[in-house]
Design an enzyme around this catalytic site. Structure first.
Site, PDB file in Angstrom:
ATOM      1  N   THR A 173       0.835  -1.203   0.000  1.00 46.96           N
ATOM      2  CA  THR A 173       0.000   0.000   0.000  1.00 46.96           C
ATOM      3  C   THR A 173       0.875   1.260   0.000  1.00 46.96           C
ATOM      4  OG1 THR A 173      -1.822  -1.073   1.098  1.00 46.96           O
ATOM      5  CG2 THR A 173      -1.584   1.263   1.538  1.00 46.96           C
ATOM      6  N   ARG A 201     -14.186  -7.172  -0.147  1.00 45.78           N
ATOM      7  CA  ARG A 201     -13.450  -6.901   1.095  1.00 45.78           C
ATOM      8  C   ARG A 201     -12.836  -5.495   1.050  1.00 45.78           C
ATOM      9  NH1 ARG A 201      -7.934  -5.356   2.342  1.00 45.78           N
ATOM     10  NH2 ARG A 201      -7.597  -5.931   4.496  1.00 45.78           N
ATOM     11  N   GLY A 203     -10.278  -2.863   3.327  1.00 49.08           N
ATOM     12  CA  GLY A 203      -9.355  -2.761   4.463  1.00 49.08           C
ATOM     13  C   GLY A 203      -9.436  -1.408   5.143  1.00 49.08           C
ATOM     14  N   ASP A 204      -8.371  -1.051   5.818  1.00 53.28           N
ATOM     15  CA  ASP A 204      -8.353   0.198   6.585  1.00 53.28           C
ATOM     16  C   ASP A 204      -8.043   1.428   5.727  1.00 53.28           C
ATOM     17  OD1 ASP A 204      -5.744  -0.974   6.217  1.00 53.28           O
ATOM     18  OD2 ASP A 204      -4.953   0.637   7.470  1.00 53.28           O
ATOM     19  N   THR A 224      -0.190   1.354   6.917  1.00 48.50           N
ATOM     20  CA  THR A 224      -0.057   0.196   6.034  1.00 48.50           C
ATOM     21  C   THR A 224       0.114  -1.053   6.888  1.00 48.50           C
ATOM     22  OG1 THR A 224       1.323  -0.925   4.409  1.00 48.50           O
ATOM     23  CG2 THR A 224       2.427   0.704   5.778  1.00 48.50           C
ATOM     24  N   GLY A 225      -0.522  -2.120   6.465  1.00 52.01           N
ATOM     25  CA  GLY A 225      -0.421  -3.355   7.229  1.00 52.01           C
ATOM     26  C   GLY A 225      -1.700  -4.154   7.115  1.00 52.01           C
ATOM     27  N   GLY A 227      -5.055  -4.755   7.349  1.00 52.71           N
ATOM     28  CA  GLY A 227      -6.146  -3.801   7.501  1.00 52.71           C
ATOM     29  C   GLY A 227      -7.192  -4.127   8.549  1.00 52.71           C
TER      30      GLY A 227
HETATM   31  N1  ASP Z   1      -3.756  -1.961   4.786  1.00 55.98           N
HETATM   32  C1  ASP Z   1      -4.006  -2.530   3.492  1.00 55.98           C
HETATM   33  C2  ASP Z   1      -5.268  -3.343   3.525  1.00 55.98           C
HETATM   34  O1  ASP Z   1      -5.504  -4.043   4.492  1.00 55.98           O
HETATM   35  C3  ASP Z   1      -2.903  -3.386   3.007  1.00 55.98           C
HETATM   36  C4  ASP Z   1      -1.529  -2.812   3.039  1.00 55.98           C
HETATM   37  O2  ASP Z   1      -1.226  -1.923   3.825  1.00 55.98           O
HETATM   38  O3  ASP Z   1      -0.724  -3.268   2.219  1.00 55.98           O
HETATM   39  O4  ASP Z   1      -5.998  -3.336   2.550  1.00 55.98           O
END
Ligand code: ASP
Length: 307
Positions: A173, A201, A203-204, A224-225, A227
């Site tokens: 991300t 789906r 994410g955050d 990022t991470g 989500g």
């Molecule tokens: N946070 C993002 C998600 O969960 C993924 C990412 O940070 O790579 O969609």
């Protein structure tokens, strides 16, 4: 007033053992290009909102990262992207979720913030709105990437939903946060989400308060991470709250949320943050995080791993 900018290309990163000098150079150059694009806007008295929009647009146009052009494949073999943006002076925010074929989802998110009375638009409705706002669309071919395709085939055959490249703990991300000379903070995040994701789906990244937050009283954050954990921990807003209500410094607040709260929950990832005084913090609890930052008059810093 001073100014500064920080960007990320995802937490996790390729394991150091699998990183080659050539690959590392590609990532560093891409981060530098995006950082410079944002920094030059701030340097010329531009706004933090323009700086982060340009920086994220650069990252979305780069196939190395899981956003825009480099977005991962969904279960159905398409690309569904999420993005959000927020300004710290008015607390206005805009986001798009599950959009297809939009070249730069961050621009669509900004249009939602500036040209609509809403905060989050989703799927075909968001695309219809984006078309009305003359946002650029691309064909499916534009988003095709051999590496992503193989990643998807593998995830599909194993029946997995993966965070970009979770075997190697890579979350790609992208995001940017900035403080401009006028004291305004802004944040933006953009992603293709998880490889092989289905059921729309989300994410955050497109959720203001979880993946993105900006408040002139405190800080600007882009996460990022994993989500699902970032949504449950309301990560971005939590950092701001710890500063606003508990009086923590940016550094202490980031540490509490990323290295304590998230770790206890099992949420892997990190964030980039800048506060109203221009302090920058780039914490993560994963192996690495593609990141870069630059404060007024200082050299740029570009890092991937812990050191
Ligand atoms: N946070 C993002 C998600 O969960 C993924 C990412 O940070 O790579 O969609």
């Amino acid at each position: 007033m001073t100014f500064g900018i920080a960007i990320h290309g995802g937490a996790g990163t390729i394991l150091r053992s699998q990183m080659t000098a050539e690959k590392e150079l590609l990532y560093r150059n891409a981060l530098q290009k995006a950082l410079d694009a944002g920094y030059h806007i701030l340097e010329r008295n531009g706004t933090s909102l323009d700086a982060i929009t340009f920086a994220v647009t650069e990252l979305e146009n780069c196939p190395l990262f899981n956003a825009g052009k480099g977005s991962v494949f969904t279960h159905d073999g398409t690309h569904e992207m999420d993005a959000s943006i927020m300004r710290g002076d008015t607390l206005e925010a805009g986001a798009v979720t599950s959009v297809k074929n939009i070249k730069n989802p961050v621009k669509a998110a900004r249009a939602v913030m500036e040209k609509s009375e809403h905060v989050i638009l989703c799927g075909p409705g968001a695309e219809e709105f984006a078309r009305q706002q003359q946002i650029v669309f691309e064909s499916e071919d534009y988003f095709y990437d051999q590496f992503r395709f193989e990643q998807w085939q593998k995830a599909k055959s194993e029946g997995k939903v993966q965070l970009d490249h979770s075997d190697e703990k890579k979350f790609g991300t992208v995001g940017a946060v900035a403080l401009d000379r006028f004291g305004n903070l802004s944040a933006a995040t953009s992603t293709g989400g998880m490889t092989n994701k289905r059921y729309n789906r989300i994410g955050d990244s497109p959720v203001p308060g979880s993946g993105t937050y900006a408040n002139n009283n405190t800080c600007a954050i882009s996460c990022t991470g994993h989500g699902e954990f970032f949504i449950r921990a309301v990560v971005a807003y939590d950092v701001s709250c710890l500063m606003e209500y508990a009086g923590l410094t940016l550094e202490a607040a980031c540490k509490r949320v990323v290295n304590d709260k998230l770790v206890k929950l099992g949420g892997e990832g990190g964030l980039i943050a800048i506060d109203r005084a221009g302090n920058i913090c780039l914490p993560f609890n994963s192996v690495g995080m593609y990141r870069a930052s630059r404060k007024e008059g200082m050299h740029r810093e570009i890092c991937i791993y812990k050191d």
